[in-house]
Design a protein around this motif. Sequence first.
Motif, short mmCIF file in Angstrom:
data_model
loop_
_atom_site.label_atom_id
_atom_site.label_comp_id
_atom_site.label_asym_id
_atom_site.label_seq_id
_atom_site.Cartn_x
_atom_site.Cartn_y
_atom_site.Cartn_z
N LEU A 237 15.22 1.57 1.84
CA LEU A 237 14.44 2.31 2.84
C LEU A 237 13.12 2.80 2.26
N ILE A 238 13.18 3.34 1.04
CA ILE A 238 11.96 3.83 0.40
C ILE A 238 11.01 2.68 0.11
N HIS A 239 11.56 1.57 -0.39
CA HIS A 239 10.74 0.39 -0.66
C HIS A 239 10.07 -0.10 0.62
N ALA A 240 10.83 -0.18 1.70
CA ALA A 240 10.28 -0.66 2.97
C ALA A 240 9.19 0.26 3.49
N ALA A 241 9.41 1.56 3.40
CA ALA A 241 8.41 2.52 3.87
C ALA A 241 7.12 2.40 3.04
N LYS A 242 7.25 2.31 1.74
CA LYS A 242 6.07 2.17 0.89
C LYS A 242 5.30 0.90 1.23
N ALA A 243 6.04 -0.20 1.50
CA ALA A 243 5.40 -1.48 1.74
C ALA A 243 4.75 -1.55 3.11
N ARG A 244 5.33 -0.91 4.12
CA ARG A 244 4.89 -1.09 5.50
C ARG A 244 4.13 0.10 6.06
N ALA A 245 4.61 1.29 5.79
CA ALA A 245 4.02 2.49 6.41
C ALA A 245 4.30 3.69 5.51
N PRO A 246 3.50 3.89 4.47
CA PRO A 246 3.78 4.97 3.52
C PRO A 246 3.92 6.35 4.15
N TRP A 247 3.32 6.55 5.33
CA TRP A 247 3.46 7.85 5.99
C TRP A 247 4.91 8.17 6.31
N ARG A 248 5.73 7.13 6.43
CA ARG A 248 7.15 7.36 6.74
C ARG A 248 7.89 8.06 5.59
N LEU A 249 7.32 8.05 4.41
CA LEU A 249 7.97 8.75 3.30
C LEU A 249 8.08 10.25 3.60
N ALA A 250 7.20 10.75 4.45
CA ALA A 250 7.28 12.16 4.85
C ALA A 250 8.52 12.44 5.68
N LEU B 27 11.50 11.39 4.84
CA LEU B 27 12.69 11.39 3.98
C LEU B 27 13.54 12.65 4.14
N PRO B 28 12.95 13.84 4.29
CA PRO B 28 13.81 15.02 4.51
C PRO B 28 14.68 14.89 5.76
N LEU B 29 14.15 14.25 6.81
CA LEU B 29 14.97 14.05 8.01
C LEU B 29 16.11 13.08 7.72
N ALA B 30 15.83 12.05 6.91
CA ALA B 30 16.91 11.15 6.51
C ALA B 30 17.96 11.89 5.71
N GLY B 31 17.49 12.85 4.89
CA GLY B 31 18.43 13.68 4.14
C GLY B 31 19.30 14.53 5.04
N LEU B 32 18.70 15.05 6.11
CA LEU B 32 19.49 15.83 7.08
C LEU B 32 20.53 14.95 7.76
N ALA B 33 20.16 13.69 8.05
CA ALA B 33 21.14 12.77 8.65
C ALA B 33 22.30 12.54 7.69
N ARG C 21 15.80 3.76 11.58
CA ARG C 21 14.78 4.11 12.57
C ARG C 21 13.70 4.99 11.96
N LEU C 22 14.10 5.94 11.11
CA LEU C 22 13.14 6.84 10.50
C LEU C 22 12.23 6.14 9.50
N MET C 23 12.81 5.31 8.63
CA MET C 23 12.08 4.79 7.48
C MET C 23 11.48 3.40 7.69
N ILE C 24 12.04 2.64 8.63
CA ILE C 24 11.54 1.28 8.88
C ILE C 24 10.90 1.18 10.25
N GLY C 25 11.46 1.88 11.22
CA GLY C 25 10.90 1.85 12.56
C GLY C 25 11.87 1.26 13.57
N ARG C 26 11.47 1.33 14.84
CA ARG C 26 12.36 0.86 15.91
C ARG C 26 12.58 -0.64 15.86
N LEU D 2 16.08 -4.69 15.02
CA LEU D 2 16.14 -3.33 15.54
C LEU D 2 16.95 -2.43 14.61
N ALA D 3 16.84 -1.13 14.84
CA ALA D 3 17.59 -0.18 14.02
C ALA D 3 19.07 -0.17 14.35
#
Length: 224
Positions: A23-36, A38-44, A64-69, A147-148
Amino acid sequence: MRRLAIYDMDKTITRRATWTPFLIHAAKARAPWRLALLPLAGLASLAYLAKAVDRARLKEITHRLMIGRAIPPAELAAVAEAFADDMAATNLFADARARVEADRAAGWEPVLATASHGYYAQAIAARLDIATVIATAARRDPQGNVLAALEGENCYGPAKLRLIEAWMAREGLSRGDILVRFYSDHVSDAPVLEWADEPFAVNAHGPLRKLAAVKGWPVLDWEG
């Protein structure tokens, strides 16, 4: 008689789990803003620990959070290939590589059976020359975008055995036609270990190590 050597992936072939790193790799590669997010993923993940959601739903939420819909399959494949290169370089047990090759040389057909998503597990398996992958599948939209949501069961626990048996049915194999070795680190795979002709507890955590002692299953500790 066909002989199958079936391997779990996370912490059996790999040293560490792969979902969060992917998930982190995908976010960095596609949309680094999604790294923000991560706390929501932690809550999940906390919701999962509190049994408010199951593993399948946790996968859907964090995807859905880290890669997208939705993501085009070619784009996801490129991300998965780069991730698999990194895993092959940094996260595979040398002893696992050696065991896959030894099994293959002895006439066992290697198969990967993992709760990880198939869209990156297949890329990791390819680095080990494993052609057959039984894994969690993602749903696709009419345009083929990934899809997610999950398609079918999360390949975990008893569902892993059901998905292995479903693959066998598609292959036209009955249980009496095959011999099975199965390797896993986790007690959640007890249904498949019980079903296998030759079960191996690999890098076993405490509960599986105790179960292996009761059942008389060999315990392997892989290094390097």
